[in-house]
Design a protein around this motif. Sequence first.
Motif, PDB file in Angstrom:
ATOM      1  N   THR A  12       0.852  -1.200   0.000  1.00 45.16           N
ATOM      2  CA  THR A  12       0.000   0.000   0.000  1.00 45.16           C
ATOM      3  C   THR A  12       0.880   1.240   0.000  1.00 45.16           C
ATOM      4  N   ILE A  13       0.604   2.145  -0.929  1.00 49.99           N
ATOM      5  CA  ILE A  13       1.420   3.353  -1.046  1.00 49.99           C
ATOM      6  C   ILE A  13       0.534   4.587  -1.133  1.00 49.99           C
ATOM      7  N   GLU A  14       1.108   5.744  -0.772  1.00 49.21           N
ATOM      8  CA  GLU A  14       0.475   7.049  -0.947  1.00 49.21           C
ATOM      9  C   GLU A  14       1.299   7.868  -1.924  1.00 49.21           C
ATOM     10  N   VAL A  15       0.623   8.464  -2.876  1.00 46.33           N
ATOM     11  CA  VAL A  15       1.291   9.286  -3.885  1.00 46.33           C
ATOM     12  C   VAL A  15       0.764  10.711  -3.761  1.00 46.33           C
ATOM     13  N   SER A  16       1.692  11.665  -3.650  1.00 45.52           N
ATOM     14  CA  SER A  16       1.335  13.090  -3.556  1.00 45.52           C
ATOM     15  C   SER A  16       1.802  13.792  -4.819  1.00 45.52           C
ATOM     16  N   SER A  17       0.863  14.543  -5.415  1.00 46.92           N
ATOM     17  CA  SER A  17       1.179  15.274  -6.645  1.00 46.92           C
ATOM     18  C   SER A  17       0.101  16.330  -6.879  1.00 46.92           C
ATOM     19  N   LEU A  18       0.420  17.329  -7.692  1.00 49.27           N
ATOM     20  CA  LEU A  18      -0.586  18.354  -8.016  1.00 49.27           C
ATOM     21  C   LEU A  18      -1.755  17.725  -8.764  1.00 49.27           C
ATOM     22  N   PRO A  20      -2.794  13.926  -8.962  1.00 44.85           N
ATOM     23  CA  PRO A  20      -2.614  12.504  -8.693  1.00 44.85           C
ATOM     24  C   PRO A  20      -3.321  11.608  -9.708  1.00 44.85           C
ATOM     25  N   GLU A  21      -4.460  12.107 -10.297  1.00 42.74           N
ATOM     26  CA  GLU A  21      -5.166  11.295 -11.296  1.00 42.74           C
ATOM     27  C   GLU A  21      -4.290  11.044 -12.528  1.00 42.74           C
ATOM     28  N   LYS A  22      -3.458  12.044 -12.872  1.00 42.00           N
ATOM     29  CA  LYS A  22      -2.574  11.888 -14.025  1.00 42.00           C
ATOM     30  C   LYS A  22      -1.562  10.757 -13.783  1.00 42.00           C
ATOM     31  N   ILE A  23      -1.080  10.638 -12.538  1.00 43.30           N
ATOM     32  CA  ILE A  23      -0.135   9.574 -12.211  1.00 43.30           C
ATOM     33  C   ILE A  23      -0.790   8.204 -12.320  1.00 43.30           C
ATOM     34  N   LEU A  24      -2.089   8.123 -11.873  1.00 43.33           N
ATOM     35  CA  LEU A  24      -2.818   6.856 -12.009  1.00 43.33           C
ATOM     36  C   LEU A  24      -2.945   6.460 -13.474  1.00 43.33           C
ATOM     37  N   ASN A  25      -3.230   7.451 -14.316  1.00 42.72           N
ATOM     38  CA  ASN A  25      -3.342   7.171 -15.750  1.00 42.72           C
ATOM     39  C   ASN A  25      -2.026   6.658 -16.321  1.00 42.72           C
ATOM     40  N   ILE A  26      -0.905   7.231 -15.882  1.00 39.19           N
ATOM     41  CA  ILE A  26       0.418   6.793 -16.366  1.00 39.19           C
ATOM     42  C   ILE A  26       0.676   5.350 -15.945  1.00 39.19           C
ATOM     43  N   LEU A  27       0.297   5.009 -14.684  1.00 40.55           N
ATOM     44  CA  LEU A  27       0.489   3.639 -14.210  1.00 40.55           C
ATOM     45  C   LEU A  27      -0.337   2.659 -15.037  1.00 40.55           C
ATOM     46  N   THR A  38      -8.020   5.071  -2.982  1.00 38.27           N
ATOM     47  CA  THR A  38      -8.723   5.990  -2.067  1.00 38.27           C
ATOM     48  C   THR A  38      -8.084   7.363  -2.187  1.00 38.27           C
ATOM     49  N   LYS A  39      -8.957   8.379  -2.323  1.00 35.41           N
ATOM     50  CA  LYS A  39      -8.456   9.756  -2.407  1.00 35.41           C
ATOM     51  C   LYS A  39      -8.385  10.315  -0.997  1.00 35.41           C
ATOM     52  N   VAL A  40      -7.175  10.615  -0.542  1.00 36.05           N
ATOM     53  CA  VAL A  40      -6.998  11.133   0.817  1.00 36.05           C
ATOM     54  C   VAL A  40      -7.350  12.618   0.865  1.00 36.05           C
ATOM     55  N   ASN A  41      -6.822  13.396  -0.064  1.00 38.23           N
ATOM     56  CA  ASN A  41      -7.155  14.815  -0.208  1.00 38.23           C
ATOM     57  C   ASN A  41      -6.952  15.197  -1.658  1.00 38.23           C
ATOM     58  N   ILE A  42      -6.989  16.457  -1.916  1.00 42.71           N
ATOM     59  CA  ILE A  42      -6.952  16.913  -3.306  1.00 42.71           C
ATOM     60  C   ILE A  42      -5.631  16.604  -4.005  1.00 42.71           C
ATOM     61  N   THR A  43      -4.562  16.443  -3.232  1.00 42.41           N
ATOM     62  CA  THR A  43      -3.251  16.191  -3.848  1.00 42.41           C
ATOM     63  C   THR A  43      -2.707  14.802  -3.530  1.00 42.41           C
ATOM     64  N   VAL A  45      -3.370  10.493  -3.098  1.00 38.33           N
ATOM     65  CA  VAL A  45      -4.200   9.333  -3.387  1.00 38.33           C
ATOM     66  C   VAL A  45      -3.499   8.082  -2.836  1.00 38.33           C
ATOM     67  N   ARG A  46      -4.278   7.166  -2.316  1.00 38.96           N
ATOM     68  CA  ARG A  46      -3.740   5.946  -1.712  1.00 38.96           C
ATOM     69  C   ARG A  46      -4.270   4.742  -2.484  1.00 38.96           C
ATOM     70  N   PHE A  47      -3.389   3.781  -2.755  1.00 41.98           N
ATOM     71  CA  PHE A  47      -3.810   2.585  -3.495  1.00 41.98           C
ATOM     72  C   PHE A  47      -2.811   1.459  -3.255  1.00 41.98           C
ATOM     73  N   GLN A  48      -3.199   0.261  -3.721  1.00 45.50           N
ATOM     74  CA  GLN A  48      -2.339  -0.918  -3.616  1.00 45.50           C
ATOM     75  C   GLN A  48      -1.821  -1.324  -4.980  1.00 45.50           C
ATOM     76  N   VAL A  49      -0.550  -1.789  -4.983  1.00 45.12           N
ATOM     77  CA  VAL A  49       0.051  -2.318  -6.206  1.00 45.12           C
ATOM     78  C   VAL A  49       0.770  -3.624  -5.853  1.00 45.12           C
ATOM     79  N   PRO A  50       0.979  -4.499  -6.827  1.00 48.82           N
ATOM     80  CA  PRO A  50       1.741  -5.731  -6.550  1.00 48.82           C
ATOM     81  C   PRO A  50       3.170  -5.404  -6.088  1.00 48.82           C
TER      82      PRO A  50
END
Length: 376
Positions: A12-18, A20-27, A38-43, A45-50
Amino acid sequence: MILDKLKAGKITIEVSSLMPEKILNILWHNGIYTSNITKVNITTVRFQVPFMEYKDVQHLVKKSKGKIRVIGKSDIIVLLILMKRKISLCIGGGVFLLSLYLLSNYIWAIDIETKNNLSPFEVRQELISIGIKPGLKKEDINVYNVEKKLEDLSSEIMWVRARIEGSTLKVVVEEKVNPPSRNKVMPEQVLAKMDGEVKRVFTFSGNSAVVPGDIVKAGDVLILPIQGKEGFEKEVKPSGSVIANTFYEKSMELQISGKKLERTGKKDSDIYLNFWNKKIYLKKAINDFESYDKIEENGGVFNKIIYFERAGKNINLDRDSTIKESVEKLQRSLEKNLINDAKIIDNKVSVEDIENGKIRIKVVFTVEQDIAENIS
């Protein structure tokens, strides 16, 4: 199997960025599966990856100028990481102990103890000349042969004691020391250097103080510093020689019948580590020997106890020939310590039965030699 479990593990990781949806799209575009988003706040997002794809996710997030933080791992991932650390520790410890054991079978230092006349450097050079130097296997060094060869190499050496202690060969050398001069009873005299029965007297100057048949003790006056008859004496520097019969006793014990314990060549050993007087055994001897010699090799932390099997060997020697050979051996031993002019003229042999087939042979040798000691 372990690889399959790693693939099934999640992180489980948290990614902070201006954005975050763009980073999900790249992944997703790079074929990285994400779950439990899960969206923690506006900047953030928390999710799981292998677990196996974490490195790729980290690279893509940093490339997109985002920040990444691990906040949880699945149980299987934590277990496998701990197992990996313990296996590495065990392998490292095993390699260390194996290296320690292999190195302990060699001699890495030679400690030499001498007195005043010989230097450790001279003894070390003598050892090198007979092939003894650091780096040799312990089993290739016979300490008794080393002692004998050193005694034969130098006339300055009286006796040598060589022992292996840990990874060090310790050599103690006792040097020959000339006896201190006796205090002169009177100036310019000739004294007896040992006990004996006077046989012949030869005076070059001075008057003889003894005659053939006299029994003298060490330190007795043999030739006086006076020459001439009574009333016409004059002081001279005495000199001469006094031939006397001297006596030496030597003895030895031998077993001529029964059973004698001898080493069979079989051996076993304990190998253990010693930490604060607590022993941790790496190898324990079976030691089913009925009789054995035990030798301990203490090397500090790493120690070894060797057991040499001894078994009874039947002995049935001819008594007369054994006594004869023993007397000859004692005579050869005495001859090594006599001066060149000394001559063995007689011997008296006595044999005493001890016990268990053992006998004690005593020989009194009569040696004819010059006992005069010229004092200048």
